[in-house]
Design a protein around this motif. Sequence first.
Motif, mmCIF file in Angstrom:
data_model
loop_
_atom_site.group_PDB
_atom_site.id
_atom_site.type_symbol
_atom_site.label_atom_id
_atom_site.label_comp_id
_atom_site.label_asym_id
_atom_site.label_seq_id
_atom_site.Cartn_x
_atom_site.Cartn_y
_atom_site.Cartn_z
ATOM 1 N N PHE A 90 -6.874 -30.981 -40.589
ATOM 2 C CA PHE A 90 -7.802 -32.059 -40.918
ATOM 3 C C PHE A 90 -8.951 -31.616 -41.821
ATOM 4 N N THR A 91 -8.873 -30.382 -42.286
ATOM 5 C CA THR A 91 -9.930 -29.933 -43.189
ATOM 6 C C THR A 91 -9.310 -29.357 -44.458
ATOM 7 N N VAL A 92 -10.162 -29.034 -45.395
ATOM 8 C CA VAL A 92 -9.729 -28.414 -46.639
ATOM 9 C C VAL A 92 -9.074 -27.065 -46.292
ATOM 10 N N PRO A 93 -7.921 -26.769 -46.892
ATOM 11 C CA PRO A 93 -7.229 -25.527 -46.515
ATOM 12 C C PRO A 93 -8.058 -24.270 -46.778
ATOM 13 N N THR B 218 -9.346 -24.331 -53.146
ATOM 14 C CA THR B 218 -9.594 -25.503 -53.971
ATOM 15 C C THR B 218 -9.975 -25.011 -55.361
ATOM 16 N N ASP C 136 -17.435 -21.392 -53.789
ATOM 17 C CA ASP C 136 -16.389 -22.400 -53.714
ATOM 18 C C ASP C 136 -16.736 -23.667 -54.520
#
Lengths: 476, 298
Positions: free
Chosen positions: A33-36, A328, A420
């Motif tokens: 459920f989160t950004v990898p 990302t 990031d």
Amino acid sequence: MHEEILSVGVDIGTSTTQLVFSRLVIENQASSFTVPRINIVEKIVEYRSDIYMTPLKSPAEIDADKVKQIVQNEYSKAGRHPKDISTGAVIITGETARKENANEVLSALSDMAGDFVVATAGPDLESVLAARGAGADTHSKQRRAVVANLDVGGGTTNIGVYDNGRLAGVCCLDIGGRLIKVENGLITYVFPKISALAKKNGISINTGDRADLQTLSRICELMAAQLAQAIECSPKDDIHSSLYTNNGKPLPQGLNINAITYSGGVADCVYGQPDENWLRYGDVGVLLGDAIRKNRDLSKVELLPAAETIRATVVGAGTHTTEISGSTISYDRSLLPIKNVPILRISEEEERSLETIEASIRTQLPLYKTEGKPEQVAIAFTGIGRTGFNDIQALAGAVIRGAQEVINGPFPLLLVIEKDIAKALGHAIKVQLEGKKDVICIDGIATLGGDYIDVGEPIGAGSVLPVVVKTLIFNS
Amino acid sequence: MEKDLKTIIEQVLREMNITPDSVVSAAVAAAIPSSGSESCSVIEDGIIPDVTEVDIRTQYLVKTPENKEAYAELKAYAPCRLGIGKAGARYKTDPALQFRAAHSAAQDAVFSDVDQDFVDRMGLFTVQSQCDSKDIYLTRPDLGRKLSDEAVAVIKEKCAKNPTVQIYVSDGLSSAAVAGNIADLLPGILQGLQSYNINVGTPFFVKYGRVGAMDQISELTGAEVTCVLIGERPGLITAESMSAYIAYKATVGMPEARRTVVSNIHKAGTVPVEAGAHIAEIIKIMLERKASGTDLKL
């Protein structure tokens, strides 16, 4: 997500040539459920080759064909094919790197090494790889201590120091087991710096002399004493500074080293029992091992077991060269892989204002031209403090203005950032350039000016890129 | 009377055996306002430190640690209330105040409304669910999933029809999340979609909205993909965390499993601008594969 990539490490050293295959296990450590957050979670050395004497055609020339044969042979023994390999490193280390045809050997091997393997040398990188292969970094992190690894090979001793898991310094000395060679009871080779070291201490040694155990032991004691001086276990004498490889620099002062690991061919003689047959290898390796073990100054600090001894450098090359980019990021698959790209670094000071970012890129770009023609370059910075949408737009603008020459040129705009923000910045640049320029924007990678970088084809379901940062200069 | 009180405090402090005598008398003197006139007139210049300014990743309060550095290193990974010491069986004052401050921030995030000026500044028009107040919103989740008749009419009037992607913002359970993230998150997504040449409908704001309202909005606008940026139920670590729920051709009554979610978007989690770029890519993949939620393996 669970993925494995195969990494190869080949080390062509002064005395031995070796190869390892390792599996790097990659996992997404974030929840669904989160950004990898994709990381290398495990490194498994799955195949260790035999240890070969490095084949030489003459004292100044490596036998490239035989090296290639060794590598080919080990590939088939391991049941591996070059196309299976996604990353790794071929390195030529120690004295071998000074041979006339080192680069020729590397290119002879490049088709054996898959699409993404790097070929690199340099004593600083060797020190890092050996220290990591020997586990000095892990020891130092677990014990919260300063651990030095002394990789005592045939031609050089590479020292890498880790402080609480972080690299604190490297150096390389011309101290090694094969700097004096013995055949049929006669000395056949003495490295000039070693005869100078002996002479300074009133010992004469020349090729053709009878190999006398006492004399050679005494010289090995002198070599061990130089190692103790290098890690500040004893005060440095007059001749010490001349023993660094290629007039390299010593370790930074005041590291307060608490513990040592040994790797390299001589390490087994340090950790093992004294060997009765001291001429076993036709050199002074056994004696040097004895001398190191018996040296009182080196015994002042704790001796720790090494994870790898003679294979430390090759294991380091096979498992510790590859990093994974942030998850990302922004790239176009058709542009990859990209190899051997120099880093154009914007200093943290220059990063503070948009004007200096722009100016830094513009003024540095001409330095990366060869014969007036542009080359692929990677523009690197930290991205600290630029996390808002408007900050990113302004940053994109500054990069575009500074890198106008790259944008008008044939190569993609390649950005390597620590923080990031790569995906958002990549989007911003694409939109500002109306999608007319290829842009690769990756993050999670720390670099220094003077580094080179390889960026591989995507892994981890396409969300991350394997990256090898080739750091050639540490103590500069 | 003042004297009696002094004696009692001194005695208690001494029995607790925590302070030398000199400190005791100083503490007592400080605790009891003297009846003398001059001390009343002292106006101090200092300020009480703001407990919410403390970064609990770096705060370590155990008095006699086995290995402070190792613990501090673990703490740096996550803002957990660990290694904060204790006073007898209780929290120390500083952590106790921090806890209450965090709890208040969480309550404020739930009970306050999003600043209307902020919504207007973001260029979003506002509609409302069938809830008339915060109380109804909190007690009647079913009404938070349905738009008011007026909202339906406004959306029909103002929104572009059948866009590829419909994005909207909703307060959900944290108004602070909207204020803390939307200025970076929404343009981040829009720019990402622009870089992929994906057409986006008219964004707006739904007051008193729950996630399920996106299904009705999907049907109303006829969007291929609908994405709501909604405040998460606040915790004690942050009150500003936001989620994006994204679905391919959402319909009223569809299974919850058809929603893809990206959570933990806030400045100390996934930073909003990078989350926006990531969400844009998820939407792109969703459009390519015509699926969402558990049907879409990312």
